[in-house]
Design an enzyme around this catalytic site. Structure first.
Site, mmCIF file in Angstrom:
data_model
loop_
_atom_site.group_PDB
_atom_site.id
_atom_site.type_symbol
_atom_site.label_atom_id
_atom_site.label_comp_id
_atom_site.label_asym_id
_atom_site.label_seq_id
_atom_site.Cartn_x
_atom_site.Cartn_y
_atom_site.Cartn_z
ATOM 1 N N GLY A 96 0.845 -1.185 0.000
ATOM 2 C CA GLY A 96 0.000 0.000 0.000
ATOM 3 C C GLY A 96 0.880 1.234 0.000
ATOM 4 O O GLY A 96 2.086 1.147 0.193
ATOM 5 N N LYS A 119 4.541 12.061 -3.362
ATOM 6 C CA LYS A 119 5.379 10.950 -2.894
ATOM 7 C C LYS A 119 6.369 11.483 -1.861
ATOM 8 O O LYS A 119 7.128 12.408 -2.149
ATOM 9 C CB LYS A 119 6.122 10.354 -4.100
ATOM 10 C CG LYS A 119 7.007 9.165 -3.782
ATOM 11 C CD LYS A 119 7.500 8.523 -5.084
ATOM 12 C CE LYS A 119 8.470 7.392 -4.825
ATOM 13 N NZ LYS A 119 8.954 6.804 -6.092
ATOM 14 N N ARG A 189 -1.792 -0.980 -10.123
ATOM 15 C CA ARG A 189 -0.638 -1.835 -10.388
ATOM 16 C C ARG A 189 -1.062 -3.287 -10.506
ATOM 17 O O ARG A 189 -2.168 -3.648 -10.090
ATOM 18 C CB ARG A 189 0.345 -1.718 -9.205
ATOM 19 C CG ARG A 189 0.708 -0.296 -8.845
ATOM 20 C CD ARG A 189 0.888 -0.137 -7.333
ATOM 21 N NE ARG A 189 1.002 1.282 -6.964
ATOM 22 C CZ ARG A 189 2.145 1.933 -6.861
ATOM 23 N NH1 ARG A 189 3.268 1.303 -7.047
ATOM 24 N NH2 ARG A 189 2.174 3.214 -6.571
ATOM 25 N N ASP A 258 4.375 -4.745 -7.693
ATOM 26 C CA ASP A 258 3.765 -3.479 -7.262
ATOM 27 C C ASP A 258 4.328 -2.298 -8.034
ATOM 28 O O ASP A 258 3.811 -1.185 -7.937
ATOM 29 C CB ASP A 258 3.961 -3.264 -5.748
ATOM 30 C CG ASP A 258 5.410 -3.437 -5.326
ATOM 31 O OD1 ASP A 258 5.970 -4.514 -5.582
ATOM 32 O OD2 ASP A 258 5.982 -2.492 -4.750
ATOM 33 N N ASN A 259 5.382 -2.526 -8.805
ATOM 34 C CA ASN A 259 5.963 -1.451 -9.605
ATOM 35 C C ASN A 259 5.667 -1.636 -11.087
ATOM 36 O O ASN A 259 6.398 -1.132 -11.937
ATOM 37 C CB ASN A 259 7.471 -1.372 -9.363
ATOM 38 C CG ASN A 259 7.794 -0.929 -7.943
ATOM 39 O OD1 ASN A 259 6.973 -0.285 -7.287
ATOM 40 N ND2 ASN A 259 8.971 -1.263 -7.465
HETATM 41 P P1 AMP Z 1 9.110 1.275 -3.482
HETATM 42 O O1 AMP Z 1 10.414 0.603 -3.230
HETATM 43 O O2 AMP Z 1 9.192 2.786 -3.491
HETATM 44 O O3 AMP Z 1 8.388 0.747 -4.659
HETATM 45 O O4 AMP Z 1 8.223 0.943 -2.185
HETATM 46 C C1 AMP Z 1 7.831 -0.345 -1.828
HETATM 47 C C2 AMP Z 1 6.865 -0.261 -0.666
HETATM 48 O O5 AMP Z 1 7.498 0.259 0.495
HETATM 49 C C3 AMP Z 1 5.668 0.646 -0.927
HETATM 50 O O6 AMP Z 1 4.551 0.085 -0.304
HETATM 51 C C4 AMP Z 1 6.085 1.931 -0.275
HETATM 52 O O7 AMP Z 1 4.964 2.699 0.102
HETATM 53 C C5 AMP Z 1 6.849 1.428 0.934
HETATM 54 N N1 AMP Z 1 7.857 2.411 1.392
HETATM 55 C C6 AMP Z 1 9.026 2.720 0.782
HETATM 56 N N2 AMP Z 1 9.701 3.656 1.489
HETATM 57 C C7 AMP Z 1 8.937 3.960 2.557
HETATM 58 C C8 AMP Z 1 9.064 4.846 3.671
HETATM 59 N N3 AMP Z 1 10.145 5.642 3.814
HETATM 60 N N4 AMP Z 1 8.062 4.885 4.582
HETATM 61 C C9 AMP Z 1 6.994 4.089 4.461
HETATM 62 N N5 AMP Z 1 6.806 3.237 3.449
HETATM 63 C C10 AMP Z 1 7.755 3.153 2.497
HETATM 64 MG MG MG Z 2 6.728 0.926 -5.526
#
Ligand code: AMP
Ligand code: MG
Length: 490
Positions: A96, A119, A189, A258-259
């Protein structure tokens, strides 16, 4: 914060029309951005703002910073955090928006619906152990790479603004915090469907699928059933997208489910990078130790992700499960052929081939094999060919290849100037090379100097144009520099 009483955000031109919030509440939670202490504009994408119908010139710099930091919520917005799941490096997790909120859906002057997402906007109910924040360097990086992808004619989310929050974030070291305003066709996604599948709620699944079809695939041919057509069309778009990545040497770095956006846009720029030297095993991400997301693996990983998507929508493909599985398998098994078709079209364009010959695939592959063996620069090799120059390193194999290619060109009876002109439109002179991106981030983060970024952006906004003033950006890194790594401390 700007004085709320004097700020009329309606002058900005937002036209919010929020449709996702009409879906079942299990798909999201209402979530406002968490205000930040001292927001200031780092960069604003004026051209994108204009094409969205936004009049940011009516605002002071402080008002802009307050809006793009989420300290002020524009009228008509309805901020939510979206629920999704995902296979991260192969492991299934419920996720999420842990550090983003979807402010709302904005209608552009041409009537296009886009998600406006902040973001780095603070914690949500999906944050798990995360701080909900993002650092300035990685947000500027996403801005640069996504805008470069757009200029390269590759479907992508866009970057409208980056605001420095005036608050530090703790990563490997303390870093300045930032918030990116992301503009996307949607943020639905593969993982969004996986989330719903995990809930075992076919009604929500059907609602999400119908919503997504309506928003991204309104013109499906429904003869074999609408959901099988959805799967096939989604797969076709992903194949076309990955081919475009391959043909400019883009490595996403974290192709978790998720990406992968159902819209077919490139999404979530983390440890991504463009390769310099051609090598299918290239990996930049420090966390990708096994090379799962290496350049050469991207097509297979896309197919794997699409298989997860097919699994998630299985109950919709057919009421009989065995039948549904055979529909899914039959579709997914076609991926390699579809990919290859798109790949050949792209390679013919890069090699200036206007018609088809059986040997074309071999011709392209043997050039790539030569590039790999000689550690040739991917971008500059194609660019040299399109300038009628043989790539610098001259050896027997290349001379032989070049002669075969020239003979092939001669058979198609298209004037050479036409061939080279067309080739230049399919092989960029300028990509955001890692060593140049690092210079930008160093100046911005360490010295508060955004001028280096503006110069790079000017160059990558016209990637197919060769101009002396931009030679700096087409220089590959020195061969002896340490192997480049991108970090996921984003
Ligand atoms: P990402 O690597 O940006 O695709 O993120 C993968 C998951 O980790 C997603 O659900 C993001 O919302 C969560 N996420 C990444 N960085 C953070 C953060 N600093 N705080 C909270 N959730 C994070
Ligand atoms: Mg992501």
């Amino acid at each position: 914060m700007a004085d709320l009483n004097t700020l009329n955000t309606s002058e900005v031109g937002w036209r919010f029309d929020n449709s996702y919030v009409k879906l079942q509440k299990t798909l999201f939670s209402y979530q406002k951005p968490v205000p930040v202490r001292a927001p200031s504009m780092a960069i604003l994408n004026d051209r994108l703002a204009e094409s969205l119908g936004l009049n940011v010139s009516a605002l002071s710099n402080q008002e802009r910073a307050d809006i793009f930091a989420g300290n002020i919520i524009p009228e008509g917005a309805s901020p939510i955090a979206q629920a999704y799941a995902g296979h991260q490096f192969g492991n299934f997790t419920m996720l999420g928006d842990g550090r983003a909120v979807l402010i709302g859906e904005h209608l552009t002057p041409s009537g296009t619906r886009v998600d406006i997402q902040l973001k780095g906007s603070g914690q949500t109910q999906f944050s798990r152990r995360g701080d909900g924040r993002a650092a300035l360097g990685p947000m500027l990086r996403e801005y640069i790479i996504s805008e470069a992808m757009h200029a390269l004619n590759i479907p992508t989310t866009r970057s409208l603004a980056v605001v420095a929050t005036g608050e530090p974030v703790i990563r490997e070291a303390l870093q300045p915090g930032a918030i990116l305003t992301r503009v996307a066709a949607s943020h639905i996604r593969v993982g969004t469907f996986q989330y719903v599948a995990a809930l075992n709620d076919v009604l929500v699944l059907k609602a999400l699928a119908d919503y997504t079809i309506d928003r991204h695939y309104p013109e499906l041919d429904q003869t074999g059933g609408i959901y099988p057509a959805f799967l096939a069309a989604m797969m076709e778009r992903q194949a076309a997208l990955i081919v475009k990545w391959q043909q400019v040497g883009f490595i996403h770095g974290v192709m978790n489910t998720d990406n992968m956006a159902i819209s077919g846009e490139t999404i979530d720029y983390g440890p991504c990078a463009f390769m310099d030297i051609y090598d299918p095993e290239t990996v930049f991400s420090s966390i990708d130790r096994n090379g799962r997301y290496a350049y050469g693996n991207q097509p297979q990983i896309a197919q794997w992700n699409i298989a997860r998507f097919a699994e998630a929508i299985l109950p919709l493909l057919h009421s009989d499960q065995d039948h549904a599985i055979s529909i899914a398998e039959e579709t997914i098994n076609r991926f390699p052929d579809i990919f290859k078709q798109h790949w050949l079209i792209g390679m013919r364009a890069k090699l200036g081939l206007f018609n088809e010959e059986a040997e074309d695939s071999m011709l392209a592959e043997s050039l790539l094999a030569w590039m790999q063996e000689h550690q040739a620069d991917y971008t500059n090799t194609f660019r040299a060919l399109s300038a009628d120059k043989r790539p610098q390193l001259n050896d027997g194999v290349l001379i032989d290849w070049h002669a075969r290619w020239q003979a092939r060109l001669a058979r198609q009876e298209i004037p050479k100037y036409e061939v080279y002109r067309s080739m230049k439109l399919h092989s960029p002179a300028i990509i955001p090379r890692n060593h140049r991106v690092e210079e930008v981030l160093e100046a911005a983060v360490e010295r508060d100097d955004l001028s280096v970024m503006h110069r790079l952006l000017a160059a990558i906004n016209n990637p197919f144009e060769e101009r002396d003033e931009y030679d700096y950006y087409s220089l590959p890194p020195a061969k002896n520099v340490q192997k480049y790594q991108t970090y996921c401390g984003t």
